[in-house]
Each structure stands twice: as structure tokens, then as C-alpha cells.
Design an enzyme around this catalytic site. Structure first.
Site, short mmCIF file in Angstrom:
data_model
loop_
_atom_site.label_atom_id
_atom_site.label_comp_id
_atom_site.label_asym_id
_atom_site.label_seq_id
_atom_site.Cartn_x
_atom_site.Cartn_y
_atom_site.Cartn_z
N ASP A 57 -2.66 11.71 9.49
CA ASP A 57 -3.99 11.51 8.90
C ASP A 57 -4.73 12.82 9.12
OD1 ASP A 57 -6.83 10.78 8.58
OD2 ASP A 57 -6.15 8.71 8.65
N ARG A 76 0.83 -1.20 0.00
CA ARG A 76 0.00 0.00 0.00
C ARG A 76 0.88 1.27 0.00
NH1 ARG A 76 -5.44 -0.89 1.09
NH2 ARG A 76 -5.65 1.03 2.28
N TYR A 84 -8.31 5.66 17.25
CA TYR A 84 -7.39 5.89 16.12
C TYR A 84 -7.11 7.38 15.93
CZ TYR A 84 -5.83 6.45 11.29
OH TYR A 84 -5.14 6.83 10.17
#
Length: 250
Positions: A145, A19, A158
Site C-alpha cells: 500500500d 475485489r 494498518y
């Protein structure tokens, strides 16, 4: 003048077998770097990628297997990485666990895994790498993120872990400067989870919320990492969002 060459540099990429991690490995390798490719369970993919890149440039990729939740083993992992090519010039903290933890059902195993892989391991890897990176005037790039700053329902653990990594990135830039630069890349919608975690309607809503009205590709992240590693000598303590403009109006 561009300086996007990493010839003679040795860079460790965690979670580099597939990935986004694999795209980072391929891109840094193409720029001339020798790669220490870390993996946990993806041994077959790691070996296949390493064989391909070593065929292109003999002896340019080494493999290291480790569970990053084993904090006691992280210093040994970094020492093995530095021994692979006799130096360490960069660390890409890419390895990550990602799954929902519905509020009311979060348990300590979820906490240990998500905080461990996304926040704790990058801290202790960076600390162990510090002497080597200081000697080489190296660089760290943390893969964060956009949800670190814009949490989504159902993923509180998360998101909190990535928020910790965001703060850690800026803190380490202070701690490790002026010798070592530390930056972060915050992906948006790049690759959907392979397990079908999000249905088609959810994916489309996310795409519609981007300014570019499309998903990105792993190579978008990899090119940004390359820029920060090789062509950004006066950038440190920064987080670059690579999200098609989605975070600009969320």
C-alpha cells in the site's frame, strides 16, 4: 520480447475471492496459470469464481479455506497448495484486513488482526513456501500500500503493518535470492471500501491528489502482478507503486 505466459505454473493467491484478489486470480489464470485460490469467509464468491474459471479450463483452479491468523496452520496450508497441482511456482500475498484504529483506542485485538493478516501471515507463508519455490525458481509478490511509506491519520496500525510488509519484501528478496524473486505492488486509490468508510469529499480529495485525476481499477494491480510474475526475470526486491502518480508528490 514478452514472456507473459504462465502455462504450467501453479500460483497461490491469498484472499483471492473478490475485489483486487479476484482480479489477480482471473488475470493469472488467463495467462495460463493453475490457481490455488485461498479464502477465509468469502466461500460463496470463491466457489463462483472457481466454477467459472474451471468451466473455461477444466481442473485449473482449486480452493483452500483458512484463517491466516492461525499461524500454526500456515505450513499445512502451503503444503495443501503445493499438493493441489503437484508443484508451487508463485505466491501472491494479497489477503488483508483494513480499518481505522484511532490513536488512544488501539487495543491488542486490533494489533493482532492487522499485523497478523498484513505482515505476520505473509512472512510465515513465504517461509513455508520457500522449499517449493526454490525448487521451481518461483516468485513472490506482496500486495502492499502506498500508505506504508506515507501513513494516514487514524490508520497507524494498518500503515505500520504494511510498512513491515514492505521491509519484509526487500529482506526476503535477499534471503531467497538467487533462486526466488520477491517483489511488491503498492496500490493507491483503486477500490474504495465497500462499507462506505470514506465519505464522498474524502474520496474526491484523494482523487484530486493523483496526477491522473482518477481512481485506478483492480485490473491495474492484476496486470502489474502478472508482469512481475511472468515478464520480469531480472527484477527482485522492488516495490512498484500503482497509484496514478499520487505518491510522486505527497
Amino acid at each position: 520480447m514478452s514472456n507473459t505466459s504462465l502455462k504450467g505454473k501453479a500460483i497461490m493467491v491469498t484472499g483471492g475471492a473478490r475485489r483486487v484478489g479476484a482480479a489477480i486470480v482471473r488475470t493469472l489464470h488467463e495467462a495460463g496459470a493453475s490457481i490455488i485460490l485461498h479464502y477465509r469467509q468469502s466461500g460463496e464468491q470463491a466457489a463462483e469464481l472457481a466454477d467459472r474459471l474451471n468451466w473455461e479450463r477444466s481442473g485449473s483452479v482449486s480452493l483452500l479455506q483458512a484463517d491466516l491468523l492461525d499461524t500454526a496452520g500456515l505450513a499445512r496450508l502451503v503444503e495443501s497448495a503445493a499438493e493441489s497441482f503437484g508443484r508451487l511456482d508463485g505466491l501472491i500475498n494479497n489477503a488483508s484486513s483494513f480499518y481505522p484504529t484511532p490513536f488512544g483506542k488501539i487495543d491488542e485485538d486490533n494489533w493482532s488482526d492487522l499485523i497478523g493478516s498484513n505482515f505476520k501471515a505473509p512472512l510465515f507463508l513465504s517461509q513455508a513456501a520457500w522449499p517449493h519455490l526454490k525448487e521451481s525458481a518461483g516468485s513472490i509478490v506482496n500486495i502492499i500500500d502506498i500508505n506504508a511509506e506515507r501513513p494516514i491519520a487514524g490508520f497507524s496500525t494498518y500503515c505500520a503493518a504494511k510498512a513491515g510488509l514492505l521491509g519484509l519484501t526487500k529482506a526476503l528478496a535477499i534471503e531467497m535470492g538467487p533462486h526466488v524473486r520477491v517483489n511488491g505492488v503498492s496500490p493507491g486509490a483503486i477500490e474504495w471500501p465497500a462499507d462506505g468508510l470514506f465519505d464522498e469529499a474524502t474520496c474526491q480529495r484523494v482523487i484530486d491528489s493523483t496526477l491522473l485525476k482518477r481512481t485506478g481499477e483492480p485490473q491495474d494491480i492484476a496486470r502489474t502482478v502478472l508482469f512481475l510474475m511472468a515478464d520480469a526475470p531480472y527484477i527482485s526486491g522492488q516495490i512498484l507503486a500503482v497509484d496514478g502518480g499520487r505518491s510522486a508528490h505527497l
